[in-house]
Motif scaffolding. Structure first.
Motif, mmCIF file in Angstrom:
data_model
loop_
_atom_site.group_PDB
_atom_site.id
_atom_site.type_symbol
_atom_site.label_atom_id
_atom_site.label_comp_id
_atom_site.label_asym_id
_atom_site.label_seq_id
_atom_site.Cartn_x
_atom_site.Cartn_y
_atom_site.Cartn_z
ATOM 1 N N GLY A 52 0.822 -1.200 0.000
ATOM 2 C CA GLY A 52 0.000 0.000 0.000
ATOM 3 C C GLY A 52 0.858 1.252 0.000
ATOM 4 O O GLY A 52 0.625 2.182 -0.777
ATOM 5 N N LEU A 53 1.892 1.260 0.859
ATOM 6 C CA LEU A 53 2.771 2.423 0.938
ATOM 7 C C LEU A 53 3.444 2.695 -0.401
ATOM 8 O O LEU A 53 3.493 3.828 -0.889
ATOM 9 N N SER A 54 3.939 1.600 -1.026
ATOM 10 C CA SER A 54 4.602 1.759 -2.327
ATOM 11 C C SER A 54 3.628 2.323 -3.349
ATOM 12 O O SER A 54 3.971 3.199 -4.141
ATOM 13 N N VAL A 55 2.396 1.800 -3.325
ATOM 14 C CA VAL A 55 1.415 2.270 -4.304
ATOM 15 C C VAL A 55 1.088 3.739 -4.072
ATOM 16 O O VAL A 55 0.940 4.518 -5.023
ATOM 17 N N ILE A 56 1.019 4.135 -2.769
ATOM 18 C CA ILE A 56 0.743 5.545 -2.483
ATOM 19 C C ILE A 56 1.858 6.424 -3.054
ATOM 20 O O ILE A 56 1.611 7.442 -3.705
ATOM 21 N N ILE A 57 3.124 5.977 -2.828
ATOM 22 C CA ILE A 57 4.240 6.742 -3.390
ATOM 23 C C ILE A 57 4.103 6.832 -4.898
ATOM 24 O O ILE A 57 4.274 7.890 -5.514
ATOM 25 N N LEU A 58 3.725 5.694 -5.485
ATOM 26 C CA LEU A 58 3.604 5.626 -6.937
ATOM 27 C C LEU A 58 2.531 6.582 -7.429
ATOM 28 O O LEU A 58 2.728 7.339 -8.381
ATOM 29 N N ILE A 59 1.355 6.573 -6.752
ATOM 30 C CA ILE A 59 0.237 7.378 -7.230
ATOM 31 C C ILE A 59 0.490 8.860 -6.985
ATOM 32 O O ILE A 59 0.357 9.685 -7.882
ATOM 33 N N TRP A 60 0.899 9.192 -5.764
ATOM 34 C CA TRP A 60 1.010 10.601 -5.414
ATOM 35 C C TRP A 60 2.194 11.262 -6.075
ATOM 36 O O TRP A 60 2.153 12.412 -6.433
ATOM 37 N N GLN A 61 3.291 10.524 -6.151
ATOM 38 C CA GLN A 61 4.505 11.181 -6.617
ATOM 39 C C GLN A 61 4.937 10.724 -8.004
ATOM 40 O O GLN A 61 5.865 11.268 -8.560
ATOM 41 N N LEU A 82 6.860 -18.814 -0.710
ATOM 42 C CA LEU A 82 5.567 -18.272 -1.112
ATOM 43 C C LEU A 82 5.595 -16.754 -1.166
ATOM 44 O O LEU A 82 4.928 -16.128 -1.988
ATOM 45 N N ILE A 83 6.405 -16.150 -0.276
ATOM 46 C CA ILE A 83 6.487 -14.692 -0.224
ATOM 47 C C ILE A 83 7.000 -14.131 -1.540
ATOM 48 O O ILE A 83 6.467 -13.158 -2.066
ATOM 49 N N LEU A 84 8.022 -14.790 -2.093
ATOM 50 C CA LEU A 84 8.586 -14.291 -3.343
ATOM 51 C C LEU A 84 7.562 -14.400 -4.464
ATOM 52 O O LEU A 84 7.391 -13.485 -5.264
ATOM 53 N N VAL A 85 6.857 -15.552 -4.501
ATOM 54 C CA VAL A 85 5.877 -15.758 -5.565
ATOM 55 C C VAL A 85 4.759 -14.728 -5.457
ATOM 56 O O VAL A 85 4.437 -14.022 -6.428
ATOM 57 N N SER A 86 4.187 -14.601 -4.240
ATOM 58 C CA SER A 86 3.050 -13.693 -4.103
ATOM 59 C C SER A 86 3.503 -12.253 -4.306
ATOM 60 O O SER A 86 2.766 -11.439 -4.873
ATOM 61 N N GLY A 87 4.731 -11.931 -3.871
ATOM 62 C CA GLY A 87 5.251 -10.584 -4.080
ATOM 63 C C GLY A 87 5.394 -10.269 -5.559
ATOM 64 O O GLY A 87 5.010 -9.191 -6.015
ATOM 65 N N ALA A 88 5.924 -11.232 -6.316
ATOM 66 C CA ALA A 88 6.076 -11.013 -7.752
ATOM 67 C C ALA A 88 4.703 -10.801 -8.389
ATOM 68 O O ALA A 88 4.528 -9.934 -9.254
ATOM 69 N N LEU A 89 3.700 -11.579 -7.937
ATOM 70 C CA LEU A 89 2.348 -11.411 -8.476
ATOM 71 C C LEU A 89 1.813 -10.015 -8.174
ATOM 72 O O LEU A 89 1.253 -9.352 -9.053
ATOM 73 N N LEU A 90 2.020 -9.565 -6.904
ATOM 74 C CA LEU A 90 1.534 -8.234 -6.531
ATOM 75 C C LEU A 90 2.200 -7.154 -7.380
ATOM 76 O O LEU A 90 1.551 -6.190 -7.799
ATOM 77 N N ILE A 91 3.525 -7.318 -7.636
ATOM 78 C CA ILE A 91 4.226 -6.334 -8.467
ATOM 79 C C ILE A 91 3.614 -6.301 -9.860
ATOM 80 O O ILE A 91 3.351 -5.240 -10.433
ATOM 81 N N LEU A 92 3.349 -7.517 -10.393
ATOM 82 C CA LEU A 92 2.758 -7.593 -11.732
ATOM 83 C C LEU A 92 1.402 -6.893 -11.762
ATOM 84 O O LEU A 92 1.123 -6.107 -12.666
ATOM 85 N N ILE A 93 0.557 -7.194 -10.736
ATOM 86 C CA ILE A 93 -0.776 -6.579 -10.684
ATOM 87 C C ILE A 93 -0.647 -5.063 -10.626
ATOM 88 O O ILE A 93 -1.291 -4.332 -11.405
ATOM 89 N N PHE A 126 9.540 -1.943 -2.435
ATOM 90 C CA PHE A 126 8.820 -3.204 -2.383
ATOM 91 C C PHE A 126 9.763 -4.393 -2.545
ATOM 92 O O PHE A 126 9.660 -5.386 -1.817
ATOM 93 N N VAL A 127 10.716 -4.292 -3.474
ATOM 94 C CA VAL A 127 11.651 -5.399 -3.690
ATOM 95 C C VAL A 127 12.484 -5.643 -2.429
ATOM 96 O O VAL A 127 12.632 -6.786 -1.964
ATOM 97 N N VAL A 128 13.009 -4.553 -1.846
ATOM 98 C CA VAL A 128 13.842 -4.707 -0.650
ATOM 99 C C VAL A 128 13.034 -5.332 0.479
ATOM 100 O O VAL A 128 13.495 -6.224 1.191
ATOM 101 N N PHE A 129 11.773 -4.889 0.592
ATOM 102 C CA PHE A 129 10.937 -5.433 1.648
ATOM 103 C C PHE A 129 10.703 -6.930 1.460
ATOM 104 O O PHE A 129 10.789 -7.719 2.403
ATOM 105 N N LEU A 130 10.426 -7.334 0.210
ATOM 106 C CA LEU A 130 10.203 -8.761 -0.062
ATOM 107 C C LEU A 130 11.433 -9.575 0.309
ATOM 108 O O LEU A 130 11.332 -10.637 0.938
#
Lengths: 147, 433
Positions: free
Chosen positions: B220-229, B254-265, B239-243
């Protein structure tokens, strides 16, 4: 000397310096990692375990209990042993499995009823190999060593 | 360990550090000399750069040697080498900024030494993490409201806080704070994350909110940065560092897989919603139809790589200034044109060496989850950022506007990178307190 020649010379020197940085980095990393690797190899111990077995209707089955082998593993009826055995035929300090010169040795500690290795009595210290079965009283232990 | 065993290794460390710093100095001197031959008017500036760099190197090496005996011998010389190279690049590409960058280098070296030698810097990071995080987010919020762009262009991302004459990019400070926060949070959750059921049973917490809650929060935080700025690079970086941190702390694939999916979405949604992202992806897929306007920058960057060849054109003898804003985001393309594949490989190896030394520091501190995670997180930060911009400049990935650590022009970026290395140096000393 014209400017072009000096510039070319400086280019060559700068390229050589870049290569020198690579070489020094490589040597530093190489030395450090080989140092670490030798440290790890020296500290690495060889692992093994004893798997408790029981005879049931003529079949030998594992009871599910396993004991990791320590550098000196003692077996016997006393609860202070590494592998305590609740068997009335076992002496309180019955036998010893120990690592010596990179091999596992089994030694009987003058027990009353003797220690068996593959159903043969142990009279002198003997080297263990993978799959050997140690018998103390009614208890049986299979030796599993990591290669 | 006895004293007789310690002394030779510390001597050798000292030796290695000095050799690398000496080679860096010679490299800097050679290139500045060549540049001075081409532009005799800026002799004084170049002398100033060399003097500042030498002062930083000598003073830094001495302080580290005294205050942090037994520190990792590669971090400091590598960082000085890269930032010295960066100084040459900026002097060559944007001469008016060179002296300013040298002053920033001076400040950054001071910050590195402070971070490395203050007695309780790690404990502060850990104990005041909520205050630090709140402060960082507040700065970010201020940027959203009052943000400016030093270049003054309309429509450019407004990521800076201006306190004339200094511009500061809060997301750079937030990077360090966030990694420290996550490291201390995950270090507290470490026993729960690592808890296993009976032998052979799958870990029970794999799907618990304890694991997925923070992921979604960070997303969510990453997306906010993305949208606002519209700061694609920083969002991806966070997001990558966090994953990576979460994966290292828990070990669940599973974290890597789901993280990659979230990045794609997130990427797909961003592609549909934001024109900036759409533009970046479109010119990544095929820049050639628009080589004259929208894709001009990336096409010129590719041409610079081609012009560099294996050994490069030599400093000041190529023409990388065709690339717009070459001194900040595209500094790697200029490096490729003037030092060629040879220079590119050396730069890559230096950053990779920094990364592996960081990971090794993490392994050394394995018994202390906070320190291990901090070392892994900080080195992943540097490596990911470098990879994002290098791949972007080479059109391997869509371009994300992050700086190349240590080399790009930019005060706050240099300062943040140096503080990171200072903390890594601190972590590399195995100490008892």
């Amino acid at each position: 000397m014209s400017t072009d020649v000096i510039l070319l010379l400086l280019r060559i020197v700068s390229g050589l310096l870049l290569a020198a940085v690579l070489v020094v980095l490589f040597l530093a990393l190489w030395r450090d990692y080989s140092h670490v690797a030798s440290g790890v190899a020296a500290r690495r111990r060889s692992y093994g375990r004893l798997v408790a077995l029981r005879e049931l209707d003529g079949h030998t089955v594992a009871t599910g209990e396993t004991y990791p082998l320590l550098a000196i593993t003692s077996l016997g009826r006393a609860p202070t042993n590494t592998v305590p055995i609740s068997d009335s035929f076992a002496s309180s300090e019955h036998a010893l499995v120990a690592m010596r010169d990179g091999q596992w040795w089994l030694e009987d500690r003058n027990s009353r009823n003797g220690t068996m290795l593959n159903d043969m009595p142990v009279t002198a210290p003997v080297v263990l190999t993978e799959g050997d079965v140690i018998g103390i009283g009614q208890a049986r232990f299979r030796v599993e060593l990591e290669p | 360990m006895t004293a007789s065993l310690v002394r030779p290794t510390t001597f050798r460390r000292w030796h290695r550090e000095t050799v690398l710093l000496g080679l860096s100095w010679a490299f800097l001197f050679t290139n500045l000399a060549a540049l001075t031959l081409l532009r005799p008017a800026s002799l004084l500036t170049h002398g100033f750069l060399l003097a500042v760099w030498s002062a930083c190197a000598v003073f830094g090496r001495r302080v580290l040697h005294q205050r942090l005996p037994g520190h990792d011998p590669l971090f400091f010389p590598l960082v000085m080498f890269l930032s010295g190279w960066g100084l040459v690049l900026i002097a060559r590409l944007a001469p008016p900024f060179a002296e300013r960058q040298a002053v920033w280098l001076l400040l950054s070296t001071g910050a590195l030494l402070l971070a490395a030698s203050l007695p309780h810097s790690l404990r502060w990071l850990r104990n005041y993490r909520y205050i630090l995080l709140l402060g960082g987010l507040l700065l970010l919020g201020l940027t959203i409201v009052f943000g400016t762009n030093p270049s003054g262009q309309a429509g450019a991302p407004e990521l800076w806080l201006g306190l004339w004459p200094v511009f500061f990019q809060p997301s750079e400070a937030l990077k360090i704070i966030l990694v420290a926060f996550l490291a201390s949070y995950l270090a507290e959750q470490y026993p729960a994350l690592r808890a296993k059921g009976l032998e052979g049973e799958a870990p029970r917490l794999a799907l618990s909110p304890r694991v997925f809650g923070p992921i979604l929060l960070m997303w969510g935080l990453s997306v906010i940065i993305l949208i606002w700025q519209r700061d694609l690079g920083t969002a991806a970086l966070f997001f990558v560092v966090f994953l990576v941190l979460l994966y290292v702390a828990s070990g669940y694939r599973l974290i890597l897989v789901s993280g990659a999916l979230l990045i794609l979405i997130a990427g797909v949604i961003a592609y549909r919603e934001f024109s900036v992202v759409q533009l970046r992806v479109d010119i990544w897929l095929n820049p050639w139809p628009e080589a004259d306007n929208r894709a001009f920058q990336i096409v010129q960057s590719l041409l610079a790589f081609a012009a560099g060849g294996i050994f490069g054109q030599g400093v000041g003898q190529g023409s990388p200034t065709y690339i717009p804003v070459v001194h900040s985001d595209f500094v790697f393309a200029a490096l490729a044109e003037e030092w060629g594949l040879h220079g590119v490989i050396v730069a890559l190896v230096c950053i990779a060496a920094l990364f592996t030394r960081g990971l090794r520091t993490g392994i050394q501190q394995q018994g202390r989850p906070f320190r291990a995670l901090l070392a892994v997180g900080l080195s992943t930060l540097i490596a990911t950022q470098s990879l994002l911009i290098m791949a972007g400049v080479l059109k391997v990935m869509p371009l994300t506007g992050v700086t190349l650590p240590f080399m790009s022009y930019g005060g706050s970026s240099l300062l943040a990178s140096f503080v990171i290395v200072g903390l890594l140096l601190r972590l590399s000393v195995a100490e008892s307190t």
